[in-house]
Design a protein around this motif. Sequence first.
Motif, mmCIF file in Angstrom:
data_model
loop_
_atom_site.group_PDB
_atom_site.id
_atom_site.type_symbol
_atom_site.label_atom_id
_atom_site.label_comp_id
_atom_site.label_asym_id
_atom_site.label_seq_id
_atom_site.Cartn_x
_atom_site.Cartn_y
_atom_site.Cartn_z
ATOM 1 N N UNK A 124 27.237 -37.025 16.417
ATOM 2 C CA UNK A 124 28.688 -37.251 16.330
ATOM 3 C C UNK A 124 29.304 -36.562 15.127
ATOM 4 N N UNK A 125 28.451 -36.157 14.170
ATOM 5 C CA UNK A 125 28.988 -35.449 12.997
ATOM 6 C C UNK A 125 29.093 -33.956 13.266
ATOM 7 N N UNK A 126 29.568 -33.245 12.279
ATOM 8 C CA UNK A 126 29.585 -31.779 12.360
ATOM 9 C C UNK A 126 28.715 -31.306 11.206
ATOM 10 N N UNK A 127 27.507 -30.864 11.540
ATOM 11 C CA UNK A 127 26.528 -30.453 10.520
ATOM 12 C C UNK A 127 26.203 -28.994 10.768
ATOM 13 N N UNK A 128 26.605 -28.134 9.865
ATOM 14 C CA UNK A 128 26.301 -26.714 10.090
ATOM 15 C C UNK A 128 26.208 -25.930 8.790
ATOM 16 N N UNK A 129 25.608 -24.734 8.906
ATOM 17 C CA UNK A 129 25.459 -23.845 7.748
ATOM 18 C C UNK A 129 25.892 -22.443 8.147
ATOM 19 N N UNK A 145 19.838 -29.009 19.133
ATOM 20 C CA UNK A 145 20.159 -30.432 19.328
ATOM 21 C C UNK A 145 19.596 -31.234 18.149
ATOM 22 N N UNK A 146 18.536 -30.725 17.529
ATOM 23 C CA UNK A 146 17.997 -31.395 16.335
ATOM 24 C C UNK A 146 17.408 -30.340 15.409
ATOM 25 N N UNK A 147 17.602 -30.516 14.128
ATOM 26 C CA UNK A 147 16.974 -29.622 13.137
ATOM 27 C C UNK A 147 16.614 -30.488 11.941
ATOM 28 N N UNK A 148 15.652 -30.027 11.139
ATOM 29 C CA UNK A 148 15.366 -30.769 9.902
ATOM 30 C C UNK A 148 16.606 -30.654 9.022
ATOM 31 N N UNK A 149 16.991 -29.425 8.684
ATOM 32 C CA UNK A 149 18.184 -29.186 7.876
ATOM 33 C C UNK A 149 18.720 -27.808 8.261
ATOM 34 N N UNK A 150 19.988 -27.731 8.611
ATOM 35 C CA UNK A 150 20.540 -26.412 8.985
ATOM 36 C C UNK A 150 20.523 -25.474 7.781
ATOM 37 N N UNK A 151 20.622 -26.026 6.563
ATOM 38 C CA UNK A 151 20.555 -25.142 5.390
ATOM 39 C C UNK A 151 19.183 -24.489 5.292
ATOM 40 N N UNK A 152 18.125 -25.277 5.539
ATOM 41 C CA UNK A 152 16.776 -24.706 5.448
ATOM 42 C C UNK A 152 16.580 -23.656 6.536
ATOM 43 N N UNK A 194 21.782 -13.464 -0.659
ATOM 44 C CA UNK A 194 22.555 -14.175 0.362
ATOM 45 C C UNK A 194 22.904 -15.565 -0.164
ATOM 46 N N UNK A 195 23.879 -16.144 0.515
ATOM 47 C CA UNK A 195 24.304 -17.509 0.181
ATOM 48 C C UNK A 195 24.367 -18.289 1.493
ATOM 49 N N UNK A 196 23.884 -19.512 1.455
ATOM 50 C CA UNK A 196 24.020 -20.401 2.608
ATOM 51 C C UNK A 196 24.979 -21.513 2.205
ATOM 52 N N UNK A 197 26.049 -21.633 2.975
ATOM 53 C CA UNK A 197 27.013 -22.711 2.700
ATOM 54 C C UNK A 197 26.832 -23.756 3.801
ATOM 55 N N UNK A 198 26.351 -24.918 3.411
ATOM 56 C CA UNK A 198 26.108 -26.001 4.369
ATOM 57 C C UNK A 198 27.240 -27.004 4.299
#
Length: 279
Positions: free
Chosen positions: A78-83, A34-41, A149-153
């Motif tokens: 309301x956004x779509x934030x993902x990695x 429900x909350x994260x600092x940054x999904x990329x991290x 590896x690669x993280x695509x955020x």
Amino acid sequence: MADRTMPRTEPIRLEKIKEKLQARLIGETILYFSEAASTNDLAKEMAATGAKEGTVIIAETQTSGKGRLGREWASPKGGIWFSTILRPKLMPNNIPKLTLMTSLAVAKTISQLFNLKTEVKWPNDVLINAKKVCGILTEANTRGNITNFVVVGIGINANIELYSLSKQLGANATSLKHELKREIDRERFLRVLLEKMEHYYITLTERKFKPILREWKSLCSLLGSYVEVISWKEKIIGLATDVNEKGALIIKLRNGTLRKVLSGNVSLKRSKGLRHQKQ
Ligand code: BTN
């Protein structure tokens, strides 16, 4: 007058994404916060400790969402934030291709689901009506010629009121809600997007980048325009002539020399250095 009421959007429900998901790799494991600092991290930490390729990490909000070039990325509800964690067998100099294929997947998802004309802007943006609706932050862990590896955020301004986006993006940003005048079904959007990402990723890993690049270029309005690129603190002004097979932007300078740029920030110049249109 902007509608400043709280978004009506319900939290994302994973079962709704998974129930009809056709993709087998991307999204086989999906984690929701429900909350994260940054999904990329988070994704980088998980990838470093062995998380599987294709793992998707979604957050409803991010408290320290990151954009390119060290910028902050506003990530309200309301956004779509993902990695997504990828482990491609690609040399590090091919990693920009992953950003291009992802922006193509996002642009195609928007145009398939809604009657909206999308554009891609090198290197990592998707635009609607010349305004940014999505940004992509690709981060890689490499050693020499090896990509670990690669993280695509991916950040998509979905059910977002424009006033809640950072001042930095201000007038240059838009959201799907703003364009459509209604909220979208984020689970359906994510399902279609993950399927498209998988399609392009498999194509790419089969060494078939050409058709992806062709499609990407057909959505890129920048080519053929005069641009200013800030790359590694250097300012390059010229005609954007092409994006090459590595995903680099090719700029023709006034003296006719061609310059290859692998990363940077581009803005459009209306005509040969006269008027400057910021994007
Ligand atoms: C940009 O355009 O500058 C890139 C923005 C990328 C934002 C996304 S939101 C999900 C992921 N987590 C982050 O902290 N950043 C990316």
